[in-house]
Design an enzyme around this catalytic site. Structure first.
Site: not given
Length: 542
Positions: A229-231, A233, A280, A291
């Site tokens: 959840g931190a961007g 990937g 994804e 990503d």
């Protein structure tokens, strides 16, 4: 901008037909004295082979061998079908171009050395179960293989093969999986249950699409060094691990091996990437595909999407250097949708000024791309690295002017600037999340330690990592050689992997990150496969 742009179809290669170009009928390969998992007795299955033909070839070879070794085979009837092996894939950061990319501008994304690791352990022939273990999110579930909805996925109108291009999920197949997902984590909170079932849906859709009812029982255990959840990937990294593992199990990947031609390596990357994109879609609905493309191929890409009804154009940057990076997680939650809405509101209120800022960000990305692609670029030249760093700082300032920074992000920048340790910018949507700092290699290691100590004391989470490293890799079999040239080694079993203490424990055990590169890992690469030696960087060139 320099470099080869391609019409992107879930990856960096142009796709012209359902059967990938470049696959020969049958060709012999070796895997450092191990049978290549892309093969049957070393022979690659031709693309035109149906599942029945593949099983016939398998059975024919096995029948021949069994007649010659009946006694030995009977003694090993309950042994695992294949050795334990591992796959690994990196996370990613946006280096240049956040938010401008929403308005048709270019952005540059690169792999980082924080990675996910998947251990696949085959069970004996009599054990007809599939177990999914993701201890980092508290997920563990077991299915009976024979009870899964094979009839839905194998129906002639639904069946997909490893070479197929899947651009959307089949609603009927998604529906067929629901009874097998709804029973997962019944005692978990609603939030955790949703996360668990989402992760399991990606696995099941890939497993049922690529596998068959005769698939051997296995345990899939995933550990990740990438913050969720931190961007960064993390979900794409997981999807790449799952895709590559299942494709290896059905023997449809060739190599990687030292003599593998670049074109063949790229074909394997494309194959993994196609199915990682399917994972994804299960996780995100309508992902950009960027990503998973970075996680599969490694290094970096420039991507641009002028028309959201069409896929973006993706340009692989094969010359992108491996650079030292400090990644800092603010631990501040943020919403991508909220930050995107901020920019949209600003553009509505101040259209001319906002458009100029977005154009300037685009120019920053273009300048970085041109520099890296130029013949004069030298990753060992301090001037070249300083230019990349200065462009990062400019990009950050422009993002601040769009209103998408956060006091925690600005504090990171302030601390880095006070030590002159490098060049910092936010990465991703902003409003929290993470910041990246391109480190000045000429600075003292003690200065870096002092900076990291300050960051930790103020509640930040820091990661020393590298930018522009390897993509998907495989450790086959899952044996650690520990730097010796002798045969054998320590086999990585489930208990050893599960008991590794946190991110650092996992990387110490099996890592190919910034500080530890275990020997035995092999990587497909746009510049040709390469192999890690203990404690050494991979000999990869641009």
């Amino acid at each position: 901008m320099p470099g080869l742009s391609v019409d992107w179809r879930i990856g960096g290669l142009p796709l012209h037909s359902p059967t990938p170009a470049g696959d020969s009928k049958l060709r012999k390969l070796s895997w450092n004295n191990h049978t290549a998992p892309a093969s049957v007795n070393g022979w690659i299955i031709p693309d035109e082979s149906s599942e029945d033909e593949m099983e016939s070839l398998n059975n024919g070879i096995l029948d021949k061998e069994s007649k010659e070794t009946t006694s030995a085979a009977s003694k090993k009837s309950s042994s695992p079908m294949m050795p334990a092996f591992m796959t690994s894939a990196p996370g990613k950061v946006i280096v240049y171009g956040e938010h401008a990319v929403v308005y048709g501008k270019a952005a540059l994304a690169a792999a980082i050395s924080l990675r996910s690791y998947l251990l696949v352990t085959a069970l004996s022939k009599s054990q007809r179960t599939i177990t999914l273990r993701f201890p980092d999110i508290g997920l563990e579930h077991t299915w009976q293989i024979d009870e899964l909805p094979w009839s839905a996925f194998s129906h002639p109108s639904k069946k997909k093969y490893y070479y197929d291009l899947v651009t959307k999920l089949d609603p009927e197949l998604v529906e067929a999986m629901q009874p097998y997902l709804s029973i997962i984590s019944p005692k978990a909170s609603a939030k955790d249950k949703k996360i668990h079932q989402s992760a399991a849906s990606a696995f099941l859709y890939l497993f049922l699409s690529l596998g068959s009812r005769s698939f051997p029982g296995c345990i899939y255990t995933l550990r990740s060094a990438i913050p969720i959840g931190a961007g960064l990937g993390s979900s794409a990294s997981i999807s790449v691990c799952l895709s590559s593992a299942i494709l290896l199990q059905i023997r449809t990947l060739a190599g990687p091996h030292p003599d593998q031609p670049r074109e063949e390596a790229e074909l394997q990357i494309e194959r993994v990437n196609r199915w990682a994109f399917v994972g994804e879609m299960c996780l995100h609905g309508n992902p950009s595909g960027v990503d998973n493309t970075v996680s599969t191929g490694g290094k970096a890409v420039v991507f641009k999407r002028n028309d959201y009804s069409k896929p973006p154009t993706v340009t692989p940057l094969r010359k992108f250097p491996e650079l030292p990076l400090l990644l800092v997680n603010t631990r501040q939650s943020r919403s991508t949708a909220t930050e995107v809405a901020k920019v949209a509101s600003l553009k509505k209120s101040h259209p001319s000024v906002t458009s100029l800022i977005l154009d300037a960000i685009d120019k920053v990305t273009e300048s970085a791309h041109e520099l890296i692609g130029s013949s004069s670029f030298d990753e060992k030249d301090q001037g070249s690295i300083q230019t990349l760093g200065e462009l990062m700082k400019i990009n950050h300032g422009l993002l601040v002017s769009l209103g998408v920074s956060h006091p925690r992000l600005e504090r990171i920048s302030e601390l880095v600037d006070s030590t002159s340790m490098g060049w910092t910018k936010l990465t991703g949507a902003g409003g929290g999340g993470s910041a990246i700092t391109l480190l000045d290699a000429n600075k003292s290691p003690n200065t870096l330690k002092e900076l990291e100590s300050k960051l930790v004391s103020e509640g930040f989470e820091k990661f020393e990592t590298t930018l522009g490293g390897d993509g998907v890799g495989v450790l086959w079999p899952a044996v650690l050689q520990n730097g010796t040239d002798e045969d054998g080694g320590v086999e990585i079993d489930q208990d050893m992997f599960l008991n590794a203490d946190g991110r650092e424990g996992v990387e110490d055990l099996v890592g190919v990150g910034a500080h530890r590169k275990r020997d035995g890992w092999k990587f497909w690469s746009h510049v040709g496969p390469h192999v890690n030696s203990a404690g050494q960087q991979s000999p990869i060139s641009g």
